[in-house]
Each structure stands twice: as structure tokens, then as C-alpha cells.
Design a protein around this motif. Structure first.
Motif, PDB file in Angstrom:
ATOM      1  N   TYR A  32      -6.678  50.134  50.114  1.00 24.32           N
ATOM      2  CA  TYR A  32      -6.558  51.249  49.153  1.00 24.32           C
ATOM      3  C   TYR A  32      -7.534  52.389  49.600  1.00 24.32           C
ATOM      4  CZ  TYR A  32      -4.171  48.401  45.429  1.00 24.32           C
ATOM      5  OH  TYR A  32      -3.330  47.404  44.871  1.00 24.32           O
ATOM      6  N   GLY A  33      -6.583  53.455  49.753  1.00 25.26           N
ATOM      7  CA  GLY A  33      -7.520  54.807  49.915  1.00 25.26           C
ATOM      8  C   GLY A  33      -8.326  54.906  48.549  1.00 25.26           C
ATOM      9  N   MET A  34      -9.431  55.596  48.695  1.00 21.59           N
ATOM     10  CA  MET A  34     -10.355  55.852  47.342  1.00 21.59           C
ATOM     11  C   MET A  34     -10.830  57.363  47.264  1.00 21.59           C
ATOM     12  SD  MET A  34     -10.289  52.719  46.247  1.00 21.59           S
ATOM     13  CE  MET A  34     -11.579  52.971  44.842  1.00 21.59           C
ATOM     14  N   GLY A  35     -11.062  57.644  46.162  1.00 18.18           N
ATOM     15  CA  GLY A  35     -11.299  58.909  45.998  1.00 18.18           C
ATOM     16  C   GLY A  35     -12.283  58.977  44.537  1.00 18.18           C
ATOM     17  N   TRP A  36     -12.974  60.159  44.514  1.00 16.47           N
ATOM     18  CA  TRP A  36     -13.796  60.537  43.448  1.00 16.47           C
ATOM     19  C   TRP A  36     -13.329  62.023  42.968  1.00 16.47           C
ATOM     20  CZ3 TRP A  36     -17.293  57.542  40.933  1.00 16.47           C
ATOM     21  CH2 TRP A  36     -17.788  56.622  41.474  1.00 16.47           C
ATOM     22  N   LEU A  37     -13.106  61.964  41.639  1.00 13.82           N
ATOM     23  CA  LEU A  37     -12.845  63.413  41.145  1.00 13.82           C
ATOM     24  C   LEU A  37     -13.768  63.513  39.969  1.00 13.82           C
ATOM     25  CD1 LEU A  37      -9.990  61.385  41.982  1.00 13.82           C
ATOM     26  CD2 LEU A  37      -9.044  63.724  41.463  1.00 13.82           C
ATOM     27  N   ARG A  38     -13.966  64.621  39.533  1.00 18.49           N
ATOM     28  CA  ARG A  38     -14.408  64.845  38.264  1.00 18.49           C
ATOM     29  C   ARG A  38     -14.099  66.059  37.404  1.00 18.49           C
ATOM     30  NH1 ARG A  38     -19.456  68.396  41.511  1.00 18.49           N
ATOM     31  NH2 ARG A  38     -18.073  70.368  41.968  1.00 18.49           N
ATOM     32  N   GLN A  39     -14.283  66.016  36.152  1.00 21.79           N
ATOM     33  CA  GLN A  39     -13.889  66.856  35.219  1.00 21.79           C
ATOM     34  C   GLN A  39     -15.076  67.519  34.179  1.00 21.79           C
ATOM     35  OE1 GLN A  39     -10.727  65.265  32.627  1.00 21.79           O
ATOM     36  NE2 GLN A  39      -9.960  67.403  32.113  1.00 21.79           N
ATOM     37  N   ALA A  40     -15.234  68.755  34.439  1.00 19.63           N
ATOM     38  CA  ALA A  40     -16.222  69.191  33.443  1.00 19.63           C
ATOM     39  C   ALA A  40     -15.814  69.826  32.188  1.00 19.63           C
ATOM     40  CB  ALA A  40     -16.716  70.539  34.066  1.00 19.63           C
ATOM     41  N   PRO A  41     -16.453  70.025  31.241  1.00 21.13           N
ATOM     42  CA  PRO A  41     -15.843  70.466  29.801  1.00 21.13           C
ATOM     43  C   PRO A  41     -15.208  71.799  29.848  1.00 21.13           C
ATOM     44  CG  PRO A  41     -18.160  69.852  29.465  1.00 21.13           C
ATOM     45  CD  PRO A  41     -17.841  69.716  30.953  1.00 21.13           C
ATOM     46  N   GLY A  42     -13.878  71.660  29.256  1.00 20.02           N
ATOM     47  CA  GLY A  42     -13.142  72.739  29.280  1.00 20.02           C
ATOM     48  C   GLY A  42     -12.549  73.100  30.612  1.00 20.02           C
ATOM     49  N   LYS A  43     -12.461  72.289  31.703  1.00 23.64           N
ATOM     50  CA  LYS A  43     -11.895  72.422  32.828  1.00 23.64           C
ATOM     51  C   LYS A  43     -11.000  71.221  33.381  1.00 23.64           C
ATOM     52  CE  LYS A  43     -15.680  75.500  34.637  1.00 23.64           C
ATOM     53  NZ  LYS A  43     -16.352  75.351  35.952  1.00 23.64           N
ATOM     54  N   GLU A  44     -10.205  71.758  34.131  1.00 27.89           N
ATOM     55  CA  GLU A  44      -9.244  70.420  34.592  1.00 27.89           C
ATOM     56  C   GLU A  44     -10.011  69.895  35.806  1.00 27.89           C
ATOM     57  OE1 GLU A  44      -4.980  73.033  34.726  1.00 27.89           O
ATOM     58  OE2 GLU A  44      -5.902  72.349  36.423  1.00 27.89           O
ATOM     59  N   ARG A  45      -9.416  68.676  35.758  1.00 25.65           N
ATOM     60  CA  ARG A  45      -9.829  67.569  36.648  1.00 25.65           C
ATOM     61  C   ARG A  45      -9.784  68.022  38.180  1.00 25.65           C
ATOM     62  NH1 ARG A  45      -8.564  61.297  35.822  1.00 25.65           N
ATOM     63  NH2 ARG A  45      -9.196  62.055  33.351  1.00 25.65           N
ATOM     64  N   GLU A  46     -10.937  67.605  38.912  1.00 26.84           N
ATOM     65  CA  GLU A  46     -10.754  68.391  40.346  1.00 26.84           C
ATOM     66  C   GLU A  46     -11.300  67.261  41.423  1.00 26.84           C
ATOM     67  OE1 GLU A  46     -13.684  71.336  41.251  1.00 26.84           O
ATOM     68  OE2 GLU A  46     -15.471  70.418  40.454  1.00 26.84           O
ATOM     69  N   PHE A  47     -10.611  67.334  42.708  1.00 24.41           N
ATOM     70  CA  PHE A  47     -10.698  66.416  43.501  1.00 24.41           C
ATOM     71  C   PHE A  47     -12.314  66.726  43.989  1.00 24.41           C
ATOM     72  CE2 PHE A  47     -10.270  63.598  47.083  1.00 24.41           C
ATOM     73  CZ  PHE A  47     -10.638  64.285  48.232  1.00 24.41           C
ATOM     74  N   VAL A  48     -12.920  65.761  44.363  1.00 29.57           N
ATOM     75  CA  VAL A  48     -14.345  65.821  45.086  1.00 29.57           C
ATOM     76  C   VAL A  48     -14.495  65.109  46.333  1.00 29.57           C
ATOM     77  CG1 VAL A  48     -16.645  65.072  44.932  1.00 29.57           C
ATOM     78  CG2 VAL A  48     -15.655  65.638  42.914  1.00 29.57           C
ATOM     79  N   ALA A  49     -13.957  64.105  46.532  1.00 26.79           N
ATOM     80  CA  ALA A  49     -14.039  63.276  47.827  1.00 26.79           C
ATOM     81  C   ALA A  49     -13.162  61.984  48.016  1.00 26.79           C
ATOM     82  CB  ALA A  49     -15.552  62.810  48.182  1.00 26.79           C
TER      83      ALA A  49
END
Length: 121
Positions: A32-49
Motif C-alpha cells: 500500500y502507498g501511504m499518506g498523511w492528510l490534515r483538516q483544520a476547522p472550517g477548512k477542507e482536508r488537504e494533502f500533507v505527505a
């Protein structure tokens, strides 16, 4: 199917560091390829790494490049996100994600429940 459980979030001051971990169930973690994403309050989820199946290739969002490092240990079925020089704008819920096949960038197939990271100013 892969089940993902994140840990390591918390409260840290600006300039501090945290290391997130994501433990995966199943026998085919190295497939599996793996990733980290994040979501701040009031914002869309975004790719991190993202990281390839072998761990030999990585990719980062411009906003974290040079500060965050993604890595994986296939023997431990775990992917990590080392976060240094943290800023208040890094505050978010961080999600681990995975996908089968040769790609390691979004979209992903499986998600963890998320872990909160809060950076105080």
C-alpha cells in the motif's frame, strides 16, 4: 482491506516537534502507498505527505516541505510523520490514509480516525 490507527497527536508550542504514528492491520502493508492528510476547522482536508510502498519515494505539500518527514517501517506495519518547526497554522486533525497499487498520492482508499495536533502561539 487495511485498518489504520493514528497516535502521537497533542498540544505543542510554536517551534516544537511531534511524531505521529499510524499502525496498520493486515498482512499486505508493504503493498500500500501511504499518506498523511490534515483538516483544520472550517477548512477542507488537504494533502500533507505521501510515501511509496517501499518507502523509497516521498512527496510533500509545499506548506510542510523541509519541516515534515514521512517514513515507514514495513516490518512494523507503521508509517510515521515527523513534524518539526511547528506553526499555529499546522493545527488540524491529522489523518493517515492508504491505497493499493503503485501510486501513493490522493485519492486514497482507506482512512484512520484521525489524531488532533494543536500548536499554540
Amino acid at each position: 482491506q487495511v485498518q489504520l490507527v493514528e497516535s502521537g497527536g497533542g498540544l505543542v508550542q510554536t517551534g516544537g516537534s511531534l511524531r505521529l504514528s499510524c499502525a496498520a492491520s493486515g498482512r499486505a502493508f508493504s503493498g500500500y502507498g501511504m499518506g498523511w492528510l490534515r483538516q483544520a476547522p472550517g477548512k477542507e482536508r488537504e494533502f500533507v505527505a505521501g510515501i511509496s510502498r517501499s518507502g523509497g519515494l516521498t512527496i510533500y505539500a509545499d506548506s510542510v516541505k523541509g519541516r515534515f518527514t514521512i517514513s515507514r517501517d514495513n516490518a512494523k506495519n507503521t508509517v510515521y510523520l515527523q513534524m518539526n518547526s511547528l506553526k499555529p497554522e499546522d493545527t488540524a486533525v491529522y489523518y493517515c490514509a492508504s491505497k493499493s497499487g503503485s501510486s501513493w498520492t490522493p485519492p486514497y482508499d482507506y482512512w484512520g480516525q484521525g489524531t488532533q495536533v494543536t500548536v499554540s502561539s
